[in-house]
Scaffold this motif. Sequence first.
Motif, PDB file in Angstrom:
ATOM      1  N   ILE A 409       0.839  -1.200   0.000  1.00  0.00           N
ATOM      2  CA  ILE A 409       0.000   0.000   0.000  1.00  0.00           C
ATOM      3  C   ILE A 409       0.873   1.249   0.000  1.00  0.00           C
ATOM      4  CG2 ILE A 409      -1.800   1.235   1.265  1.00  0.00           C
ATOM      5  CD1 ILE A 409      -2.693  -1.502   2.371  1.00  0.00           C
ATOM      6  N   ILE A 410       2.024   1.188   0.645  1.00  0.00           N
ATOM      7  CA  ILE A 410       2.982   2.301   0.578  1.00  0.00           C
ATOM      8  C   ILE A 410       3.420   2.518  -0.865  1.00  0.00           C
ATOM      9  CG2 ILE A 410       5.323   3.013   1.224  1.00  0.00           C
ATOM     10  CD1 ILE A 410       4.856   1.555   3.909  1.00  0.00           C
ATOM     11  N   GLU A 416       1.417   7.411  -6.606  1.00  0.00           N
ATOM     12  CA  GLU A 416       0.419   8.424  -6.947  1.00  0.00           C
ATOM     13  C   GLU A 416       0.891   9.821  -6.551  1.00  0.00           C
ATOM     14  OE1 GLU A 416      -3.877   9.897  -5.316  1.00  0.00           O
ATOM     15  OE2 GLU A 416      -3.794   7.837  -6.062  1.00  0.00           O
ATOM     16  N   LEU A 417       1.382   9.971  -5.334  1.00  0.00           N
ATOM     17  CA  LEU A 417       1.678  11.302  -4.812  1.00  0.00           C
ATOM     18  C   LEU A 417       2.794  12.004  -5.561  1.00  0.00           C
ATOM     19  CD1 LEU A 417       1.337  10.686  -0.967  1.00  0.00           C
ATOM     20  CD2 LEU A 417      -0.291  11.812  -2.498  1.00  0.00           C
ATOM     21  N   GLN A 468      -4.046   9.977   4.134  1.00  0.00           N
ATOM     22  CA  GLN A 468      -5.307   9.990   3.405  1.00  0.00           C
ATOM     23  C   GLN A 468      -5.200   9.106   2.166  1.00  0.00           C
ATOM     24  OE1 GLN A 468      -6.311  13.498   1.031  1.00  0.00           O
ATOM     25  NE2 GLN A 468      -8.387  13.472   1.890  1.00  0.00           N
ATOM     26  N   THR A 469      -4.110   9.254   1.413  1.00  0.00           N
ATOM     27  CA  THR A 469      -3.904   8.448   0.204  1.00  0.00           C
ATOM     28  C   THR A 469      -3.648   6.987   0.558  1.00  0.00           C
ATOM     29  OG1 THR A 469      -2.931  10.409  -0.826  1.00  0.00           O
ATOM     30  CG2 THR A 469      -2.606   8.313  -1.951  1.00  0.00           C
ATOM     31  N   PHE A 470      -2.830   6.759   1.582  1.00  0.00           N
ATOM     32  CA  PHE A 470      -2.573   5.400   2.056  1.00  0.00           C
ATOM     33  C   PHE A 470      -3.891   4.712   2.424  1.00  0.00           C
ATOM     34  CE2 PHE A 470      -1.888   2.357   5.459  1.00  0.00           C
ATOM     35  CZ  PHE A 470      -0.765   1.646   5.057  1.00  0.00           C
ATOM     36  N   SER A 471      -4.745   5.417   3.123  1.00  0.00           N
ATOM     37  CA  SER A 471      -6.013   4.844   3.572  1.00  0.00           C
ATOM     38  C   SER A 471      -6.949   4.563   2.399  1.00  0.00           C
ATOM     39  CB  SER A 471      -6.689   5.792   4.567  1.00  0.00           C
ATOM     40  OG  SER A 471      -5.855   6.008   5.702  1.00  0.00           O
TER      41      SER A 471
END
Length: 893
Positions: A409-410, A416-417, A468-471
Amino acid sequence: MRSDRSLEKFIIAVIAMMSIVIITISCSENSKGRSKAFSGNSNSPSSLSVGYGRVLKDNPIILSNNEKLDAKINYGSLLSAEQVFITTAAKLENSCGPTSATLTYTLNQCFKVLKTKYSTPLLPIAGTWGYDPNSLEFLEIHTYYHQNKLFTLFQDILAFMYGMANPLGPGSGTGGGTYTTSLPASLYDKGAFWYHKELETYVNAPASTITEGSGSGGSAKATIMAASYFSPSNFTISMGTDPSIAGFFNSTQDPAMIYHESSHALVNTLFNLRNRNAGISSVTGVDFGTYTQDEPMSLNEGLADFTSYMMTKRARFAEWGAGRFYGGARPLTETDGIHPLGLGLSSDDDSRLSYPMFLNYNPNSPTSPVEDCHNGGLTATHFLVALSNELISNCSFDQAYALKVVYGIIIETLAELGDLTSIGSDNQSYLPAKSRINHSYLTDKDGRLLSKLWVDIVNPVNYRKFFQTFSKYFLKLFTITSGRSAPLITCTGGTYGQDKLEKLLDKYGLLLFKTYNDNGNGYAPYDGTPTHTPIGHYGTLTQVNSANRKRSILIPKKYLILNPESNSSKFFIFDDQTNMQSIINNLKSNGQITRMSSMIPSTLPFNNNNANISPGEVVGVSFALYNNSNSTMAGVQVLGNDWHHGVVSGWDPTPYVTPGDYYSGDPNAIYSGDMLPCNTFEDKFPLSSEGAAPVPTSTPQVGECGYITRTNGIHNCSLAITSVPAPTPCTSSDHEMSRSSKTQTKLMPICLVQLSYDNESRWVSQKTYMKHVGLAQEKCLYSDSPYDCFIKVIPGAESQYFSKINAKSTWGKTLVLAGSPAPEFNSGHMTIFEVNPRTPPGTTFDCRFRTRFTNCDDCWHDSSRSDNDDYLDYEYSGGAPFQIIHFKFMVTD
């Protein structure tokens, strides 16, 4: 004007390389989880098979079961009894081959380990790697083994995520795979799974001498330390040897140090994964962290510690490499004995290492708060370790699989970021709309990507944005989403969904967002028409359950103000010639500053160290910010870059040269007319009687106050600066520059000038003031930039960052405890201006800065919307997401 240095004493701490990681260390520790020590084993070539050698399986403290182990030992006594495979290659250099049976990819010369920067790769002895365990050659082999172990696992997890995401989609591979993934379909075809060049690691980097108190008038103290760091500019790792330690000490003797520094290389690779896939060169890539104490850098350090945990399976970082001689081992769980008992840290719901309380916490010296990225990343690591453990207990995962899922997930999060293509995902459901991250792939007149500006300065990664993105990606894997009847990852024997994730985030103070921002932040045409459509408010938007937010405090931005205390300065000015020259040279050397005015010599001869702003100076300005709320603020940022707070007045698009208006050299910026400041922001500055532009009576249109540029002032149309009509004129279809309606948008520099005439004072642009004092445009700081003719924020040095500010306090007081020294300023705490030598003394400026902080209630989500969706990226060109703060000063001789 003169800064008050009684509290925040100026100790210059130049950041030599903005993304270099140095392991800083400070106290002693207790060790747990000991393993059995081996008796001495031969490492002679005759005892080894071809391609094999022996290594230190863990650090010397763990292997010896002696937390006070001396460096003057025979390291052969700690060798593994069994031999391990190193390589059958002709030299110690690796080719990244396949790590998955279903994927075939190759990238030759993936990494190598060298003794020093200019050494050649080590050669085997009789086909083996049998070298003296007390030699640097042994450490080359040992480091190579542990790096290869990490990189193999990394590629395995990446392939695992790629297979699960299925970005190729069904059938012929046209996209629309298992879920909206950041991993591109051509990841392996284009070799984006690795950096564009081979990683080099040097095991014998020289020790670093750190001098404290330089330039402050205090006594300097030199500290020798075995500094280990990753350099993103040339994709190298340096591991330190410390000659001041009696015996043979090297940071590579601790595998955790190898994994930590190697993780920075992997994070850099992942943050640029989509950029590499798109063919964006390394020169325009991005680093995960701008200054060494900012939140992206802290997150980078936290991820590196988690990577070390994933490899060692022990929840303590570097007992030997950072702890034994420097007191810098780090705990990765609340139950570690390094944490002082008096703090009450535990695995209880209300006793976690929460954000932002522990941002400046040094577990080895808890009474001395420090603004340091390594300690700043502890909350991230503690959360990731805790999440892995919850997956083990809730889902019956074994530890290796739980860690694999979390790291996967990392991978999605970082890919993306860091995406400079602004797409974020290649298989979005609402094609052809693809812009959803980092605003736009447009370039400015100097060829700089707008998306890079967003990643670096305007909307960078912080604790809120990362988790937020990780979640969001966590929910994609662990919950049932549209088109699927079961989660992609099954939580055997239990469940682990949104509610449990939010509760764990909140225990660590990380539930800082109100939605999962599923729809991104884009604002681009998605339906093939010229009409811009807010993609970021389109489609699914998953809401956070507000009942789960108990420890995660959100504070309105209005409580961030300048210091209101009497007899205290509101800002600090640094204009010492030697120190400012050193700062500028270092920011230039690491590529952060790429351009300065030729009007000011590089020796800064006009700098007079009088704590005022004078003509010809290069000065640093740092705000004395005050937290007027009853809770702690964190990740405080001050932005001094140009933004859309003014409108163009009197623009004439006639494509002919008019001396003083159309200045050659800039085909996209038109300088006829002037700019007037808007007072439609929360500061209501300036008054209409003081020169503000007219306020529209209806819905704001392009070219009017209240309208915020969708392209950050960059125009797709061409208005060539020639003596003949422009070959590609702007038309009314270009929404931010129209020849027919004579409207356009333009960013405005932050500094306005006070001009008095006809018994009234007005705030005007620097171009107006240039004409008022009769200065020719070619005498401006930059001849093609009349709107910052007299004073300009240097690009690359426009952002100030402060880790946290306690309630009813300033940053300086937050870092000062009874009897402790004043905090140190460095270049990350200041905005740097250059001042035109021709600026008339007595000129008064007002510079309109924008500020915000990570745990802000209304800086990131749009509170005016009922769904609490995040601001769209274009809105960060304006003032709505920010608290506006003014810096008013007079230039003195």
